[in-house]
Design a protein around this motif. Structure first.
Motif, PDB file in Angstrom:
ATOM      1  N   LEU A   1     -21.395  -8.807  31.232  1.00  0.00           N
ATOM      2  CA  LEU A   1     -20.852  -9.433  30.020  1.00  0.00           C
ATOM      3  C   LEU A   1     -21.838  -9.220  28.880  1.00  0.00           C
ATOM      4  N   ASP A   2     -21.392  -8.544  27.830  1.00  0.00           N
ATOM      5  CA  ASP A   2     -22.231  -8.290  26.658  1.00  0.00           C
ATOM      6  C   ASP A   2     -21.948  -9.271  25.529  1.00  0.00           C
ATOM      7  N   LEU A   3     -20.694  -9.671  25.399  1.00  0.00           N
ATOM      8  CA  LEU A   3     -20.317 -10.567  24.305  1.00  0.00           C
ATOM      9  C   LEU A   3     -18.994 -11.245  24.642  1.00  0.00           C
ATOM     10  N   ALA A   4     -18.914 -12.514  24.360  1.00  0.00           N
ATOM     11  CA  ALA A   4     -17.658 -13.268  24.424  1.00  0.00           C
ATOM     12  C   ALA A   4     -17.666 -14.185  23.212  1.00  0.00           C
ATOM     13  N   LYS A   5     -16.729 -13.958  22.304  1.00  0.00           N
ATOM     14  CA  LYS A   5     -16.760 -14.689  21.041  1.00  0.00           C
ATOM     15  C   LYS A   5     -15.341 -15.042  20.599  1.00  0.00           C
ATOM     16  N   ASP A   6     -15.160 -16.305  20.301  1.00  0.00           N
ATOM     17  CA  ASP A   6     -13.921 -16.768  19.674  1.00  0.00           C
ATOM     18  C   ASP A   6     -14.174 -16.781  18.172  1.00  0.00           C
ATOM     19  N   ILE A   7     -13.554 -15.858  17.447  1.00  0.00           N
ATOM     20  CA  ILE A   7     -13.749 -15.753  16.014  1.00  0.00           C
ATOM     21  C   ILE A   7     -12.926 -16.830  15.289  1.00  0.00           C
ATOM     22  N   ASN A   8     -11.651 -16.913  15.668  1.00  0.00           N
ATOM     23  CA  ASN A   8     -10.752 -17.942  15.146  1.00  0.00           C
ATOM     24  C   ASN A   8      -9.572 -18.047  16.103  1.00  0.00           C
ATOM     25  N   GLU A   9      -8.544 -18.780  15.721  1.00  0.00           N
ATOM     26  CA  GLU A   9      -7.379 -18.980  16.601  1.00  0.00           C
ATOM     27  C   GLU A   9      -6.672 -17.677  16.977  1.00  0.00           C
ATOM     28  N   GLU A  10      -6.739 -16.710  16.095  1.00  0.00           N
ATOM     29  CA  GLU A  10      -5.997 -15.458  16.286  1.00  0.00           C
ATOM     30  C   GLU A  10      -6.848 -14.284  16.749  1.00  0.00           C
ATOM     31  N   TYR A  11      -8.167 -14.470  16.829  1.00  0.00           N
ATOM     32  CA  TYR A  11      -9.030 -13.340  17.178  1.00  0.00           C
ATOM     33  C   TYR A  11     -10.123 -13.789  18.141  1.00  0.00           C
ATOM     34  N   ARG A  12     -10.110 -13.170  19.309  1.00  0.00           N
ATOM     35  CA  ARG A  12     -11.069 -13.480  20.369  1.00  0.00           C
ATOM     36  C   ARG A  12     -11.487 -12.165  20.998  1.00  0.00           C
ATOM     37  N   VAL A  13     -12.748 -12.009  21.308  1.00  0.00           N
ATOM     38  CA  VAL A  13     -13.238 -10.741  21.826  1.00  0.00           C
ATOM     39  C   VAL A  13     -14.141 -10.949  23.046  1.00  0.00           C
ATOM     40  N   VAL A  14     -13.946 -10.077  24.046  1.00  0.00           N
ATOM     41  CA  VAL A  14     -14.812 -10.025  25.222  1.00  0.00           C
ATOM     42  C   VAL A  14     -15.218  -8.568  25.401  1.00  0.00           C
ATOM     43  N   HIS A  15     -16.516  -8.350  25.520  1.00  0.00           N
ATOM     44  CA  HIS A  15     -17.096  -7.010  25.618  1.00  0.00           C
ATOM     45  C   HIS A  15     -17.899  -6.947  26.911  1.00  0.00           C
ATOM     46  N   LEU A  16     -17.596  -5.968  27.783  1.00  0.00           N
ATOM     47  CA  LEU A  16     -18.288  -5.815  29.064  1.00  0.00           C
ATOM     48  C   LEU A  16     -18.638  -4.353  29.300  1.00  0.00           C
ATOM     49  N   THR A  17     -19.634  -4.126  30.154  1.00  0.00           N
ATOM     50  CA  THR A  17     -20.078  -2.769  30.455  1.00  0.00           C
ATOM     51  C   THR A  17     -20.164  -2.576  31.968  1.00  0.00           C
ATOM     52  N   PRO A  18     -19.560  -1.498  32.486  1.00  0.00           N
ATOM     53  CA  PRO A  18     -19.701  -1.200  33.912  1.00  0.00           C
ATOM     54  C   PRO A  18     -21.162  -0.906  34.257  1.00  0.00           C
ATOM     55  N   PRO A  19     -21.579  -1.199  35.484  1.00  0.00           N
ATOM     56  CA  PRO A  19     -22.967  -0.951  35.868  1.00  0.00           C
ATOM     57  C   PRO A  19     -23.354   0.515  35.665  1.00  0.00           C
ATOM     58  N   GLY A  20     -24.453   0.747  34.956  1.00  0.00           N
ATOM     59  CA  GLY A  20     -24.959   2.088  34.741  1.00  0.00           C
ATOM     60  C   GLY A  20     -24.258   2.897  33.666  1.00  0.00           C
ATOM     61  N   SER A  21     -23.285   2.317  33.002  1.00  0.00           N
ATOM     62  CA  SER A  21     -22.492   3.060  32.018  1.00  0.00           C
ATOM     63  C   SER A  21     -23.045   2.907  30.602  1.00  0.00           C
ATOM     64  N   GLU A  22     -22.862   3.932  29.800  1.00  0.00           N
ATOM     65  CA  GLU A  22     -23.155   3.840  28.375  1.00  0.00           C
ATOM     66  C   GLU A  22     -21.894   3.509  27.584  1.00  0.00           C
ATOM     67  N   CYS A  23     -20.743   3.548  28.227  1.00  0.00           N
ATOM     68  CA  CYS A  23     -19.478   3.205  27.591  1.00  0.00           C
ATOM     69  C   CYS A  23     -19.028   1.838  28.094  1.00  0.00           C
ATOM     70  N   SER A  24     -18.524   1.025  27.189  1.00  0.00           N
ATOM     71  CA  SER A  24     -18.100  -0.332  27.511  1.00  0.00           C
ATOM     72  C   SER A  24     -16.598  -0.490  27.318  1.00  0.00           C
ATOM     73  N   ILE A  25     -16.102  -1.632  27.751  1.00  0.00           N
ATOM     74  CA  ILE A  25     -14.721  -2.013  27.482  1.00  0.00           C
ATOM     75  C   ILE A  25     -14.731  -3.251  26.604  1.00  0.00           C
ATOM     76  N   ILE A  26     -13.657  -3.425  25.863  1.00  0.00           N
ATOM     77  CA  ILE A  26     -13.495  -4.604  25.030  1.00  0.00           C
ATOM     78  C   ILE A  26     -12.025  -5.012  25.094  1.00  0.00           C
ATOM     79  N   PHE A  27     -11.787  -6.306  25.137  1.00  0.00           N
ATOM     80  CA  PHE A  27     -10.418  -6.820  25.108  1.00  0.00           C
ATOM     81  C   PHE A  27     -10.464  -8.201  24.499  1.00  0.00           C
ATOM     82  N   GLY A  28      -9.309  -8.730  24.215  1.00  0.00           N
ATOM     83  CA  GLY A  28      -9.259 -10.067  23.663  1.00  0.00           C
ATOM     84  C   GLY A  28      -7.926 -10.350  23.015  1.00  0.00           C
TER      85      GLY A  28
END
Length: 157
Positions: free
Chosen positions: A29-56
């Motif tokens: 887990l790199d970041l989990a942030k509730d910006i407001n009611e309509e925008y929420r973000v979760v950012h994660l990185t697979p082990p050993g990867s330089e590329c991450s995923i983001i959803f929310g």
């Protein structure tokens, strides 16, 4: 000029469920942030990867589960599969293609890569050739992941 793919947006229907799944799979887990009611973000990185995923929430209009053919490259397909299974992730058995094709689709939904005439054979490639052994899994929404074993890169990589 260098260009690095560093972030892939995943369409999910339930942010908390997706976060739990990916953390259980071992993603950092790199970041989990509730910006407001309509925008929420979760950012994660697979082990050993330089590329991450983001959803929310409010991140994409793509249908949940529509991301297919997301490749995670591993050096030992059987070890990677076992680790995911031990973490409670449902993963296909290891397979290879009868014709030795380098890319294979995901089990669920439409095949992401279909060169025609592909035939899955149980077990890793008999010679453990790079790019030739696979296993697949999906997140709770059906976003499709492919584990691919690579021990020696093709030239230029």
């Amino acid at each position: 000029m260098n260009m690095k793919l560093e972030l892939v947006v995943l369409p999910v229907s339930d942010v908390d469920r997706a976060r739990d799944f990916y953390e259980k799979a071992g993603f950092r887990l790199d970041l989990a942030k509730d910006i407001n009611e309509e925008y929420r973000v979760v950012h994660l990185t697979p082990p050993g990867s330089e590329c991450s995923i983001i959803f929310g929430k409010g991140m994409t209009t793509a249908a949940p589960g529509s991301a297919q053919g997301l490749y995670l490259i591993v050096t030992d397909i059987e070890e990677a599969r076992t680790e995911l299974v031990d973490r409670g992730i449902e993963v296909s058995e290891v397979f290879h293609d009868a014709g030795g094709l380098f890319f294979h689709g995901h089990d669920a939904g439409d095949v992401a890569h279909d060169g025609g005439g592909q035939e899955r054979i149980a077990g890793p490639h008999p010679e453990r050739a790079s790019y030739a052994s696979y296993a697949t899994f999906s997140d709770p929404d059906g976003n499709g992941w492919v584990l691919q074993e690579i021990t020696q890169r093709l030239p230029g990589r």
